[in-house]
Write an enzyme that holds these catalytic residues in place. Structure first.
Site, PDB file in Angstrom:
ATOM      1  N   THR A 175       0.799  -1.221   0.000  1.00 22.11           N
ATOM      2  CA  THR A 175       0.000   0.000   0.000  1.00 22.11           C
ATOM      3  C   THR A 175       0.834   1.274   0.000  1.00 22.11           C
ATOM      4  O   THR A 175       0.306   2.346  -0.237  1.00 22.11           O
ATOM      5  CB  THR A 175      -0.892  -0.007   1.249  1.00 22.11           C
ATOM      6  OG1 THR A 175      -0.089  -0.402   2.364  1.00 22.11           O
ATOM      7  CG2 THR A 175      -2.012  -1.009   1.110  1.00 22.11           C
TER       8      THR A 175
ATOM      9  N   ARG B 123      -7.032  14.151   4.363  1.00 23.09           N
ATOM     10  CA  ARG B 123      -5.932  14.609   3.523  1.00 23.09           C
ATOM     11  C   ARG B 123      -5.180  13.396   2.984  1.00 23.09           C
ATOM     12  O   ARG B 123      -4.884  12.450   3.720  1.00 23.09           O
ATOM     13  CB  ARG B 123      -4.992  15.472   4.351  1.00 23.09           C
ATOM     14  CG  ARG B 123      -3.895  16.095   3.523  1.00 23.09           C
ATOM     15  CD  ARG B 123      -3.173  17.149   4.329  1.00 23.09           C
ATOM     16  NE  ARG B 123      -2.106  17.747   3.549  1.00 23.09           N
ATOM     17  CZ  ARG B 123      -1.018  18.247   4.102  1.00 23.09           C
ATOM     18  NH1 ARG B 123      -0.875  18.226   5.417  1.00 23.09           N
ATOM     19  NH2 ARG B 123      -0.081  18.790   3.346  1.00 23.09           N
ATOM     20  N   ILE B 124      -4.861  13.442   1.707  1.00 21.04           N
ATOM     21  CA  ILE B 124      -4.141  12.328   1.087  1.00 21.04           C
ATOM     22  C   ILE B 124      -2.645  12.608   1.227  1.00 21.04           C
ATOM     23  O   ILE B 124      -2.146  13.648   0.791  1.00 21.04           O
ATOM     24  CB  ILE B 124      -4.552  12.188  -0.397  1.00 21.04           C
ATOM     25  CG1 ILE B 124      -6.072  11.958  -0.496  1.00 21.04           C
ATOM     26  CG2 ILE B 124      -3.792  11.039  -1.057  1.00 21.04           C
ATOM     27  CD1 ILE B 124      -6.615  10.775   0.273  1.00 21.04           C
TER      28      ILE B 124
ATOM     29  N   GLY C  65      -7.990   6.900   6.088  1.00 19.62           N
ATOM     30  CA  GLY C  65      -7.403   5.740   5.412  1.00 19.62           C
ATOM     31  C   GLY C  65      -8.151   5.444   4.142  1.00 19.62           C
ATOM     32  O   GLY C  65      -9.316   5.806   4.006  1.00 19.62           O
TER      33      GLY C  65
ATOM     34  N   GLU D  94      -9.556   0.253   2.017  1.00 22.01           N
ATOM     35  CA  GLU D  94     -10.706  -0.620   1.789  1.00 22.01           C
ATOM     36  C   GLU D  94     -11.896   0.088   1.151  1.00 22.01           C
ATOM     37  O   GLU D  94     -12.658  -0.503   0.398  1.00 22.01           O
ATOM     38  CB  GLU D  94     -11.172  -1.258   3.105  1.00 22.01           C
ATOM     39  CG  GLU D  94     -10.057  -1.328   4.105  1.00 22.01           C
ATOM     40  CD  GLU D  94     -10.040  -2.543   5.005  1.00 22.01           C
ATOM     41  OE1 GLU D  94     -10.707  -3.539   4.728  1.00 22.01           O
ATOM     42  OE2 GLU D  94      -9.319  -2.460   5.999  1.00 22.01           O
TER      43      GLU D  94
HETATM   44 MO1  MOS Z   1      -8.472  -5.213   5.685  1.00 25.86          MO
HETATM   45  S1  MOS Z   1      -9.917  -6.653   5.291  1.00 25.86           S
HETATM   46  O1  MOS Z   1      -8.695  -4.995   7.405  1.00 25.86           O
HETATM   47  O2  MOS Z   1      -6.995  -6.037   5.309  1.00 25.86           O
END
Ligand code: MOS
Length: 762
Positions: free
Chosen positions: A468, A645-646, A719, A722
């Site tokens: 990520t 903020r990104i 964040g 997800e």
């Molecule tokens: Mo996410 S399903 O908490 O990696």
């Protein structure tokens, strides 16, 4: 005395910064868990049950034990000192609470029943196939209708007002059931473990999204002190939630390695990925909505079933977003957990929200059609000003602006709502939208920053980078604070020997690491400035530390001091050039200055507790439909997100892009199918389990609103791991309805569904 502007490295926060670990991955230097080898390492291969329910009558390892290279066949009778974990504890869990081989009971196809250890992988595989097992079979239950076989009580949550009364009197009511199938995590890198003992200490290399919790679990299952276990997960070929908890193959590797006194490597192959390491459970969700005839929501009921395994309770919390996405006085969410003969489910990207919002947002889209309203207009009219579930204000919510921005991007004002009414290049096109939300928090984290005499900066935290961009974020913070170039910043992650860091889950790593790494850097810099001022021979000797700063990796004087200290070189402009920080360390004969920072969790912060913390967003999807050949293609998706903020626009946008791709996959392809006779996942391979390929991809466009959420942390970052997957499926199914007139409520969309379209030509 003129003040001088410091060089502005802070601009790196929010910039599009390429991943600092990218070259390590693209050149093959990065070592993943199974890339670790040791002298004397041997290979373990699990023997799996070939029935879905029943018990083992006999297990005969005799033939396997005599095969070439075989060191041992471990099974119930001879695997030693393996314990169960404490159920449901906060700091790490075993995804299956049953210890491997603890009894003869089989509850799902593929369950590990023995493990063969041999000199080579091929020898272990061959011998695993030669373990002779006889079973007493029972009929497994893998029925897809989750209303069958439910005998417990529904659990009610979030109840407010009187939804049943409101539904019975509402002028417009919608009542539909939405179904999502079992989806299997298919990261590129499959699970795997290497375990190496050195006396009483064990080092475990596992593709884990959370090494700190993993260590706790391994200490428990192996029955050894916590301090004797080290877990390393430096590079991960993604996880999507499937790697949040420890799985039994890690127990087998570590226990076998101890028992046989050899380093052991075990891998989960692609077929095992479908049975042994979690999945997103099937859901069946009934949504009832009531509205006034002018389109104001009056009631929401969200009653769902969620599948779990026979031995473990896992709930896919489909109703988590339902209480606060819309303003509505009467509401209830109820949950029913249904057991099937499958392996333990696990969180999968956007657990709860992704299937839950498929149902809720589809229902909203359908209700708008019933009301003869534009679904965008309906959402604007019913948007929630505050969290009516928790009765708290939102820390920062700009969902309406997301909708309006997305609408602008796709050109929504030109949309004609009639089924099959929009055409382009000889194809019917359809447009649809769906909203998204995901919770935010600031979880505890510790990180250390060390300014080293060799001119490099080391950052250390046990959290991991699951692809990520976490490595890069740490480096951005250090660069922003010190100006040390990124190629002189070394970030060390994914190792329990480092300061405790969070599990890479819940989209909470970024908001957790920012405060810790900021405080650590500030502290280290502060110590450096004191040393610069205190060290005889330093050009800053005698200066007040507060008159000094670090910029471009150098200690500088913020202003030219009036009184020049003993060692100041007369006339030298230290505001302009200063001295490299490593030269200050050398003058002081110090090898490195280290400082630790901690993140104070939001759930202990009285201020944060006064707010509902969530990110928001939406997707606008376009499909192309060729009725003559029944060909459907998702052609464009515009995604607009309000995620605070990104910090890194590149890795941030990558998260939303990847999530949108997974959303297309969920909507059009993914479905794990179990054979009712054996409970075997019959499409458990990449030929039969379809996922989005490059050829299936639409044009993707990501916009961030970029409003800082200062309740979450001082950078204002929430964040984005997800949330991007939520809202894709209802946007696509709405677009499909718009193009074809077919409303698909059970995913994935199949060609058979679309053959019912009455839109016969473009
Ligand atoms: Mo996410 S399903 O908490 O990696």
């Amino acid at each position: 005395m003129a003040t001088q502007t410091l060089p502005n490295a802070a601009g790196i926060i929010g910039a599009a910064v390429p991943r600092i670990d990218g070259p390590l991955k693209t050149t093959g230097v990065a070592r993943y868990s199974l890339d670790h080898d040791f002298p004397g390492l041997v290979h373990a291969v699990a023997v799996q049950s070939t029935i879905g329910k029943g018990s083992i009558r006999s297990l005969d390892p005799g033939a396997a034990e005599k095969m070439p290279g075989v060191i041992a066949v471990l099974h119930r009778a001879n695997l030693k000192n393996v314990y169960r974990t404490i159920p449901r504890q906060q700091d790490g869990s075993m995804a299956e609470s049953r210890a491997p081989f603890q009894d003869d009971k089989i509850t799902y196809w593929g369950q590990y029943i023995a493990v063969v250890v041999a000199e080579t992988l091929e020898q272990a595989k061959a011998a695993a196939g030669a373990v002779h097992v006889e079973y007493d079979r029972e009929t497994p239950d893998v029925r897809s209708d989750l209303s069958l076989g439910f005998s417990g009580n529904r659990e009610s949550s979030w109840k407010r007002g009187d939804p049943d009364q409101a539904l019975s009197t509402a002028p417009v009511v919608l009542d539909e059931v939405y179904v999502t199938p079992i989806e299997t995590h298919n990261p590129m890198e499959m699970h795997g473990t290497v375990a190496v003992w050195d006396g009483d200490n064990v080092t475990i290399y596992d593709s884990s999204q959370g090494v700190v919790g993993f260590r706790t679990v391994m200490a428990e299952v192996l029955g050894v002190p916590h301090e004797n276990v080290r877990v390393i997960s430096r590079f991960i070929g993604s996880g999507f939630g499937g790697k949040l908890s420890a799985w039994p193959q890690a127990t087998l590797a570590a226990a076998a390695a101890r028992q046989l006194n050899r380093p052991v490597k075990i891998s989960v192959d692609r077929r095992m990925m479908f049975s042994n390491v979690g999945h997103r459970p099937r859901t069946q969700q009934r949504i009832r909505l009531g509205a006034t005839s002018d389109g104001k929501l009056t009631a929401i009921r969200h009653d769902f079933y969620t599948e779990t395994s026979e031995l473990d309770d896992f709930v896919e919390h489909c109703g988590e977003q339902t209480p606060f996405l819309y303003s509505c006085p009467n509401l209830e969410v109820t949950t029913a957990m249904v057991r099937r003969n499958v392996g333990a489910p696990a969180p999968m990207r956007g657990p709860g929200a992704v299937p839950g919002l498929f149902a809720l947002e589809s229902a909203i889209n359908e209700l708008a059609i019933k009301l003869n309203m534009d679904p965008l207009e309906f959402r604007l009219k019913n948007d929630a000003e505050r969290d009516e579930g928790k009765n708290l204000p939102f820390s920062s919510r700009h969902l309406k602006e997301c909708y309006l921005t997305g609408a602008e991007k796709i050109g929504w004002k030109n949309r004609t709502p009639g089924v099959g009414s929009m055409k382009r290049d000889g194809k019917v096109i359809g447009w649809g939208m769906g909203g998204a939300s995901w919770s935010a928090a600031r979880v505890p984290c510790t990180a250390s920053v060390e300014l080293c005499a060799n001119g490099r900066v080391c950052v250390r935290c046990a959290t991991q980078d699951i692809g990520t961009g976490t490595y890069t974020l740490f480096a951005q913070v250090v660069h922003a604070k010190t100006g040390v170039p990124l190629d002189r910043i070394d970030v060390f992650l994914g190792d329990t020997n480092l300061p405790d860091g969070p599990t890479s889950g819940g989209s909470m790593v970024t908001s957790a690491i920012l405060p810790a790494s900021t405080y650590a850097t500030d502290q280290a810099v502060d110590r450096l400035l004191h040393i610069a001022a205190l060290t005889p021979g330093s050009p800053f000797h005698g200066a007040h530390p507060e008159s000094l700063a670090v910029a471009d990796g150098r200690v500088i004087a913020k202003v030219q001091p009036k009184v020049v200290g003993a060692a100041y070189h007369a006339g030298e402009d230290l505001t302009a050039n200063g001295l490299p920080f490593e030269d200050v360390l050398k003058l002081a004969n110090i090898s490195g200055i280290s400082a630790t920072g901690r993140t104070f969790p939001s759930f202990e912060d009285p201020k944060a507790k006064q707010y509902s913390l969530h990110s928001f967003g939406c997707h606008f999807a376009e499909v192309e439909w060729e009725p003559e050949i029944a060909r459907l293609r998702v052609s464009r998706i515009f995604s607009v997100f309000d995620a605070g903020r990104i910090i890194n626009k590149k890795s941030g946008a990558n998260q939303i892009l990847g999530a949108a791709v997974m959303g297309v996959s969920m909507t059009l392809f993914e479905d794990t199918v179990h054979d009712p006779r054996t409970a075997q996942p019959i499409n458990g391979n990449f030929a039969d389990y379809l996922v989005t390929t490059c050829a299936d991809l639409p044009d993707l466009d990501v916009t961030f609103l970029d409003y800082p959420d200062l309740i979450v942390n001082e950078y204002g970052a929430r964040g984005i791991g997800e949330i991007g997957m939520a809202g894709v499926a209802p946007a696509i199914t709405a677009a499909v309805y718009h193009a074809t007139g077919v409303r698909v409520r059970e995913l994935p969309i199949r060609i058979e569904d679309l053959l019912q379209s009455k839109v016969l030509e473009a």
